[in-house]
Design an enzyme around this catalytic site. Sequence first.
Site, PDB file in Angstrom:
ATOM      1  N   THR A 109     -17.778   0.842  10.001  1.00 44.22           N
ATOM      2  CA  THR A 109     -16.876   1.612   9.126  1.00 44.22           C
ATOM      3  C   THR A 109     -17.036   1.142   7.675  1.00 44.22           C
ATOM      4  O   THR A 109     -17.505   0.019   7.427  1.00 44.22           O
ATOM      5  CB  THR A 109     -15.410   1.378   9.533  1.00 44.22           C
ATOM      6  OG1 THR A 109     -15.120  -0.022   9.332  1.00 44.22           O
ATOM      7  CG2 THR A 109     -15.154   1.760  10.982  1.00 44.22           C
ATOM      8  N   TYR A 151     -31.972 -14.094   8.567  1.00 43.80           N
ATOM      9  CA  TYR A 151     -32.089 -12.631   8.636  1.00 43.80           C
ATOM     10  C   TYR A 151     -31.941 -11.993   7.260  1.00 43.80           C
ATOM     11  O   TYR A 151     -32.011 -10.775   7.146  1.00 43.80           O
ATOM     12  CB  TYR A 151     -31.169 -12.025   9.691  1.00 43.80           C
ATOM     13  CG  TYR A 151     -29.695 -12.359   9.655  1.00 43.80           C
ATOM     14  CD1 TYR A 151     -28.913 -12.098   8.544  1.00 43.80           C
ATOM     15  CD2 TYR A 151     -29.076 -12.883  10.801  1.00 43.80           C
ATOM     16  CE1 TYR A 151     -27.553 -12.375   8.545  1.00 43.80           C
ATOM     17  CE2 TYR A 151     -27.715 -13.158  10.806  1.00 43.80           C
ATOM     18  CZ  TYR A 151     -26.959 -12.908   9.670  1.00 43.80           C
ATOM     19  OH  TYR A 151     -25.608 -13.168   9.669  1.00 43.80           O
ATOM     20  N   LYS A 166     -26.397 -11.495   2.898  1.00 43.68           N
ATOM     21  CA  LYS A 166     -27.136 -12.760   2.805  1.00 43.68           C
ATOM     22  C   LYS A 166     -28.417 -12.583   1.990  1.00 43.68           C
ATOM     23  O   LYS A 166     -28.860 -13.509   1.305  1.00 43.68           O
ATOM     24  CB  LYS A 166     -27.468 -13.295   4.200  1.00 43.68           C
ATOM     25  CG  LYS A 166     -26.249 -13.737   5.016  1.00 43.68           C
ATOM     26  CD  LYS A 166     -25.576 -14.981   4.474  1.00 43.68           C
ATOM     27  CE  LYS A 166     -24.552 -15.560   5.449  1.00 43.68           C
ATOM     28  NZ  LYS A 166     -23.785 -16.687   4.909  1.00 43.68           N
TER      29      LYS A 166
END
Length: 264
Positions: A109, A151, A166
Amino acid sequence: MSGMLPNGTLAGKTALVTGGGTGLGKAMALEFARLGANVAIAGRKHDVLLEAEKEIAAHGNGTLALQLDVRRSDDVTAAIDAIVERFGALDILVNNAAGNFIVPSLDLTPNGWRSVVEIVLSGTWFCSQSAAKAMIASGRGGSILNIGATYAWTGNPGTVHSACAKAGVLAMTQTLAVELAAKNIRVNLIAPGPIAETGAVAQLWPSEDGAKRIVDAVPLGRIGERQEIANAAAFVVSDYAAFMTGACLVIDGGRWLGKGAFAK
Ligand code: NAP
């Protein structure tokens, strides 16, 4: 695993660790205190902060528990002012606070997206900018350490919000490292792999099966210990790393590299 650096390594320094009441943040806060620093910790849950503060205070240096949401820039500035008022300067900032949850990208969302990106990316920015101004004003410079994730550059299906945030934090690390070098402020990042007894592991891999899959994916065959990250963090923020800035230190047992096609 025990502490690595000699007692007194951070004597006379003052550190702020966001999210310092739990997990990796608490482990770093405790290690900095063991090494002689005054340590402020920040987070939203007052009772959690007070519990952690008691443990940190056992090392005998100054402590400060700051109830704070890193998404609120005015509150961040006020907290850093309070640290300077109490201890005279801020020398070390660790941007560790984060939020995360697993969600398929198509189900995420707008509020879920905003929440994670604002905590991880905006929060890191607000804290970094305010801390850098305080470090410059003190005339002492300082060290900023961001806690990232691998990641940031591999992507991570299931946590698109966190991966994007990140990645922004990694770009911020490299950008500020250069911009703030002339002000004697170093900016680095540690990207941990899965670490035991932390919120991330409890939240992202709660089942035994999930935990096993994670361990199987790590070339070194185990998940990490909080103290391994705390030791590395203490090194990065200390004067032993005085020539290190803009660096990304990966401590993940080789996980992000994968095992390749031919590994047994
Ligand atoms: P954790 O135990 O869940 O701790 C997160 C901390 O952030 C909590 O103390 C939380 O306190 C604080 N926080 C969250 N939202 C905040 C907000 N809006 N304002 C202020 N504080 C806030 O996390 P962890 O697993 O130790 O992870 C620490 C860092 O390492 C994170 O940056 C994470 O992305 C990174 N990391 C961890 C792992 C791992 O295996 N643990 C792996 C890769 C990267 P309140 O809820 O009280 O605010």
